[in-house]
Design a protein around this motif. Structure first.
Motif, PDB file in Angstrom:
ATOM      1  N   SER A   1       0.876  -1.164   0.000  1.00  0.00           N
ATOM      2  CA  SER A   1       0.000   0.000   0.000  1.00  0.00           C
ATOM      3  C   SER A   1       0.914   1.215   0.000  1.00  0.00           C
ATOM      4  O   SER A   1       2.119   1.095   0.248  1.00  0.00           O
ATOM      5  CB  SER A   1      -0.902  -0.015   1.231  1.00  0.00           C
ATOM      6  OG  SER A   1      -1.856   1.025   1.181  1.00  0.00           O
ATOM      7  N   ILE A   2       0.345   2.377  -0.282  1.00  0.00           N
ATOM      8  CA  ILE A   2       1.200   3.554  -0.438  1.00  0.00           C
ATOM      9  C   ILE A   2       0.503   4.788   0.114  1.00  0.00           C
ATOM     10  O   ILE A   2      -0.712   4.935  -0.016  1.00  0.00           O
ATOM     11  CB  ILE A   2       1.590   3.721  -1.933  1.00  0.00           C
ATOM     12  CG1 ILE A   2       2.871   4.512  -2.104  1.00  0.00           C
ATOM     13  CG2 ILE A   2       0.462   4.269  -2.763  1.00  0.00           C
ATOM     14  CD1 ILE A   2       3.583   4.238  -3.423  1.00  0.00           C
ATOM     15  N   ILE A   3       1.266   5.637   0.801  1.00  0.00           N
ATOM     16  CA  ILE A   3       0.749   6.927   1.299  1.00  0.00           C
ATOM     17  C   ILE A   3       1.245   8.018   0.367  1.00  0.00           C
ATOM     18  O   ILE A   3       2.408   7.999  -0.059  1.00  0.00           O
ATOM     19  CB  ILE A   3       1.267   7.266   2.709  1.00  0.00           C
ATOM     20  CG1 ILE A   3       0.997   6.159   3.713  1.00  0.00           C
ATOM     21  CG2 ILE A   3       0.649   8.572   3.220  1.00  0.00           C
ATOM     22  CD1 ILE A   3       1.663   6.399   5.063  1.00  0.00           C
ATOM     23  N   VAL A   4       0.372   8.986   0.085  1.00  0.00           N
ATOM     24  CA  VAL A   4       0.791  10.169  -0.660  1.00  0.00           C
ATOM     25  C   VAL A   4       0.495  11.419   0.162  1.00  0.00           C
ATOM     26  O   VAL A   4      -0.445  11.447   0.959  1.00  0.00           O
ATOM     27  CB  VAL A   4       0.095  10.258  -2.047  1.00  0.00           C
ATOM     28  CG1 VAL A   4       0.509   9.091  -2.932  1.00  0.00           C
ATOM     29  CG2 VAL A   4      -1.429  10.298  -1.904  1.00  0.00           C
ATOM     30  N   GLY A   5       1.318  12.436  -0.018  1.00  0.00           N
ATOM     31  CA  GLY A   5       1.135  13.691   0.704  1.00  0.00           C
ATOM     32  C   GLY A   5       2.256  14.650   0.357  1.00  0.00           C
ATOM     33  O   GLY A   5       2.945  14.486  -0.655  1.00  0.00           O
ATOM     34  N   THR A   6       2.468  15.638   1.206  1.00  0.00           N
ATOM     35  CA  THR A   6       3.568  16.568   0.974  1.00  0.00           C
ATOM     36  C   THR A   6       4.901  15.870   1.255  1.00  0.00           C
ATOM     37  O   THR A   6       4.956  14.851   1.961  1.00  0.00           O
ATOM     38  CB  THR A   6       3.469  17.798   1.883  1.00  0.00           C
ATOM     39  OG1 THR A   6       3.604  17.376   3.252  1.00  0.00           O
ATOM     40  CG2 THR A   6       2.147  18.532   1.694  1.00  0.00           C
TER      41      THR A   6
END
Length: 421
Positions: A248-253
């Protein structure tokens, strides 16, 4: 809809072994979850050529390339790979939460609240305020605004984060409502996180609706960037609809992701030579994403076929989930599950939820409908249902997923709230 090769021949005895060929066939008739999909020969052969560096040191080019690809697709600055959607949700929430007391608003059916082992309380020392949608389907800004804890009342934990889930029980959260909630959050300086375990399904639906091409990276990027624009962060599962073996993957700044990496390390979630699993996920994003529209079409076919028989459908079928209620035609859920599992070529379901994944076949859907039709006919003829013996392997699956295991059981929880898992 893009016409794609059938997955049934994507594992061969020569490469994958006969056991895995047989597993793929069983999976093509297993509706319990879209986590059950089997990695294909081409997917694993692709992974063999991945880099083999240490990602904890940031030295695995394949993993870095996947993170950059997903960040670009979603219109965010950076991304971080981890082993599961539960981990990426909990890491994102922990990174948002600076210091207690603090609270998070969620839907009462939300995975982050119900199905992640109490992680919010355990890891983030936060409390959740679970809201019931007034429309019965999804939260709105009007539901959320009165529940925001904004003042300095020392008796109340202030709201620091709103967590939405899209899809939830296969239902699409309307984007116009997401935008309104995002504006509300921004107005009060509250963070917004998306549990986007199945946001790929939302994107696939939107691409088809607009007449775009699911095989084109630019079209995917256009839609996903719009869908995620209201959110500060999002967790995107790679092992559900897309069919990666893990991840799974997190995206953000960029700043947020760098902080999340600290927590990933503290949680024991760093992976050393993870290029192979990242490559499998990258392959799935390219080759399996275009199949999601077909899973939606098959789910609609299952819904329509069951509704024609008089079977109840508990939730709108927007994407790949069908919640069916055979009780409305006098058939118990247990008897229906047993009869499906006792077919010469068994069909397995996990109680009322049927999940159509990219390896489910049209034949399985038609035989599902035909089996329920036969049961209805028997019920009308003699008021009784004939249940043939269920095979040992199929019974083990049904028992594992549905039977009691201690005082509070998964089956009981699912009966109490059919939606939201």
């Amino acid at each position: 809809m893009t016409i794609l090769p059938k997955p049934a021949a994507e594992i061969t005895a020569e490469i994958g072994g006969q056991d895995n060929v047989d597993t793929l066939h069983r999976t093509s008739r297993d509706f319990r979850s879209d986590t059950l999909t089997v990695p294909t020969d081409a997917q694993l052969l692709y992974a063999l050529k991945a880099s083999r560096g240490d990602d904890v040191y940031g030295e695995d080019p394949t993993t870095t390339a996947l993170e950059k690809r997903v960040a670009k697709l979603t219109g965010k600055e950076a991304a971080m790979f981890a082993v599961s959607g539960t981990m990426t949700n909990q890491l994102a929430i922990r990174t948002h939460m600076k210091q207690p007391p603090h609270s998070i608003i969620t839907d009462y059916r939300a995975h982050v609240h119900k199905m992640e082992a109490g992680g919010i309380a355990m890891f983030s020392q936060a409390t959740t305020h679970q809201l019931f949608p007034s429309n019965g389907l999804h939260l709105t800004a009007e539901d959320i605004e009165p529940q925001l804890q904004l003042g300095t009342n020392i008796h109340i934990s202030p709201t620091k984060l709103i967590c939405l889930e899209n899809t939830l029980s296969g239902m699409i959260l309307p984007q116009e409502e997401v935008v309104k909630i995002g504006e509300l959050a921004k107005k009060h300086d509250i963070g917004m996180h998306l549990d986007g375990a199945r946001i790929w399904n939302v994107a696939a639906s939107e691409i088809e609706k607009r007449g775009l091409d699911a095989t084109k990276e630019q079209d995917r990027q256009t839609v996903l960037t719009e869908l995620l624009a209201p959110f500060d962060t999002a967790s995107l599962c790679l092992s559900k609809g897309l069919g990666a073996p893990i991840g799974s993957i997190i995206v953000g700044t960029r700043e947020f992701i760098e902080r999340a990496k600290w927590f990933r390390k503290a949680f024991g979630g760093g992976i050393r030579q993870c290029g192979g699993i990242a490559a499998s996920a990258d392959y799935a994003l390219t080759h399996h994403f275009p199949r999601l529209a077909t899973t939606h079409a098959l789910a609609k076919r299952l819904e329509e076929g069951l509704k024609e028989l008089g079977v109840g459908i508990a939730a709108p079928v927007d994407t790949n989930m069908v919640f069916f209620q055979p009780q409305e035609i006098g058939l118990s859920l247990d008897a229906t599950m047993a009869r499906l599992a006792a077919l010469p070529d068994p069909i397995i379901v996990g109680r009322e939820r049927c999940v159509v994944h990219h390896q489910i076949t049209p034949e399985a859907v038609e035989e599902f409908i035909a089996c329920v039709a036969e049961m209805k006919k028997e019920k009308q003829a003699n008021g009784d249902i004939q249940t043939n013996g269920v095979g040992k392997e199929e019974k083990a699956k049904l028992d594992h997923y549905n039977k009691p295991n201690g005082k509070t059981t998964d089956a009981v929880l699912r009966k109490q709230a059919a939606l939201g898992y």
